[in-house]
Design a protein around this motif. Structure first.
Motif, PDB file in Angstrom:
ATOM      1  N   SER A 184     -11.066   5.576  -3.849  1.00 32.20           N
ATOM      2  CA  SER A 184     -11.710   4.699  -4.827  1.00 32.20           C
ATOM      3  C   SER A 184     -13.230   4.702  -4.651  1.00 32.20           C
ATOM      4  N   ALA A 185     -13.681   5.154  -3.473  1.00 32.07           N
ATOM      5  CA  ALA A 185     -15.119   5.140  -3.183  1.00 32.07           C
ATOM      6  C   ALA A 185     -15.776   6.501  -3.355  1.00 32.07           C
ATOM      7  N   ASP A 231       0.815  -1.211   0.000  1.00 35.58           N
ATOM      8  CA  ASP A 231       0.000   0.000   0.000  1.00 35.58           C
ATOM      9  C   ASP A 231       0.851   1.265   0.000  1.00 35.58           C
ATOM     10  N   MET A 283      -8.384   3.448  -0.401  1.00 39.42           N
ATOM     11  CA  MET A 283      -9.736   2.914  -0.330  1.00 39.42           C
ATOM     12  C   MET A 283     -10.769   4.034  -0.414  1.00 39.42           C
ATOM     13  N   GLN A 298      -3.181   2.830   2.774  1.00 41.43           N
ATOM     14  CA  GLN A 298      -4.242   1.895   2.399  1.00 41.43           C
ATOM     15  C   GLN A 298      -5.614   2.541   2.544  1.00 41.43           C
ATOM     16  N   VAL A 299      -5.831   3.228   3.661  1.00 38.99           N
ATOM     17  CA  VAL A 299      -7.127   3.856   3.907  1.00 38.99           C
ATOM     18  C   VAL A 299      -7.417   4.935   2.869  1.00 38.99           C
ATOM     19  N   ARG A 349      -0.737   1.857   6.712  1.00 39.67           N
ATOM     20  CA  ARG A 349      -2.184   1.724   6.858  1.00 39.67           C
ATOM     21  C   ARG A 349      -2.901   2.997   6.412  1.00 39.67           C
TER      22      ARG A 349
END
Length: 251
Positions: free
Chosen positions: A206-207, A116, A203, A199-200, A196
């Motif tokens: 992408s949303a 990530d 995410m 990574q968050v 992390r």
């Protein structure tokens, strides 16, 4: 009220050295579990308490998940192996030697090719203050926006060290993450939580569109959970866990 644990202090150099090496070996074991290893890539260093121009580092080509205290190699800032009979990744000298040289306050530096962290680095952006944990790095990390291949030149390492300045982390574009700390515990925790955060944010983006934390609140949160002590303290449960489950790392 019960007081919180504090970083131990040692009367003997040998005890301090062993403590740092045990922590370093534990970090490699943890990074293997987190999937931060990638072949022979990645290097983590901790400064020797007696010889400040030397640091302990992983030998080149040994799997993170097999690392033991006895495997660690002592190298100096010139690239010489002072103790040990295994080679060391040239990038470990090029990057870490310059960081340790330019930052006397830094005890440890961590660089690994986490998935990530690498994915986020390709975007060539700093992390945004979109979560409590991301505020740890608010105005406290830099972007090395110039990928030139494997870092094998001391001048390249110096550029990275200069860019970090007094910050705790740097995003190496198209490469990954690098964190530093006043203890190996701190530097390792910053890397884990930074990965992390990457990574968050990946995410979230992408949303939809992220809502940023207000600058004043982000700065306040940084002062609360981005301290040297917080970095050290958050690593302690991980150390206790990995030593209990894999005690051979202390060999």
């Amino acid at each position: 009220m019960l007081s919180l644990p504090q970083r131990p202090k040692f009367e003997r150099i040998e005890s301090d050295r062993l403590h740092r090496k045990q922590r370093l070996a534990a970090v490699f074991r943890l990074f293997a579990r987190y999937g931060f290893e990638e072949g022979a890539s990645g290097h983590i260093t901790v400064r020797d308490p007696e010889f400040p121009d030397c640091f302990w580092v992983n030998p080149f080509g040994i799997y993170f998940g097999h690392m033991r205290v006895s495997d660690l190699v002592l190298a100096n800032h010139k690239g010489d192996i002072v103790q040990g009979n295994q080679p060391v990744n040239v990038s470990a000298f090029a990057i870490h030697a310059e960081i340790h040289h330019s930052r006397p306050d830094v005890e440890a530096a961590v660089h690994a090719h986490s998935k990530d962290g690498k994915a986020w680095s390709i975007l060539g952006r700093l992390l945004d203050p979109i979560s409590q944990e991301a505020c740890i790095f608010y105005e406290d990390h830099a972007l090395f926006d110039d990928y030139t291949g494997i870092v094998a030149d001391m001048q390249e390492g110096k550029r990275i060290a200069d860019l970090i300045g007094n910050k705790k982390a740097v995003i190496l574009r198209n490469h990954g993450l690098l964190t530093v700390g006043n203890s190996i515990d701190e530097a390792a925790w910053w890397f884990i939580i930074m990965d992390r955060c990457c990574q968050v944010q990946l995410m979230v983006e992408s949303a939809g569109k992220a809502k940023f934390i207000d600058k004043d609140i982000a700065s306040l949160t940084h002062s609360q959970i981005g301290t040297h002590y917080e970095g050290w303290f958050n690593f302690q449960p991980l150390y206790n866990m990995i030593v209990r489950q894999e005690p051979d790392l202390l060999d």
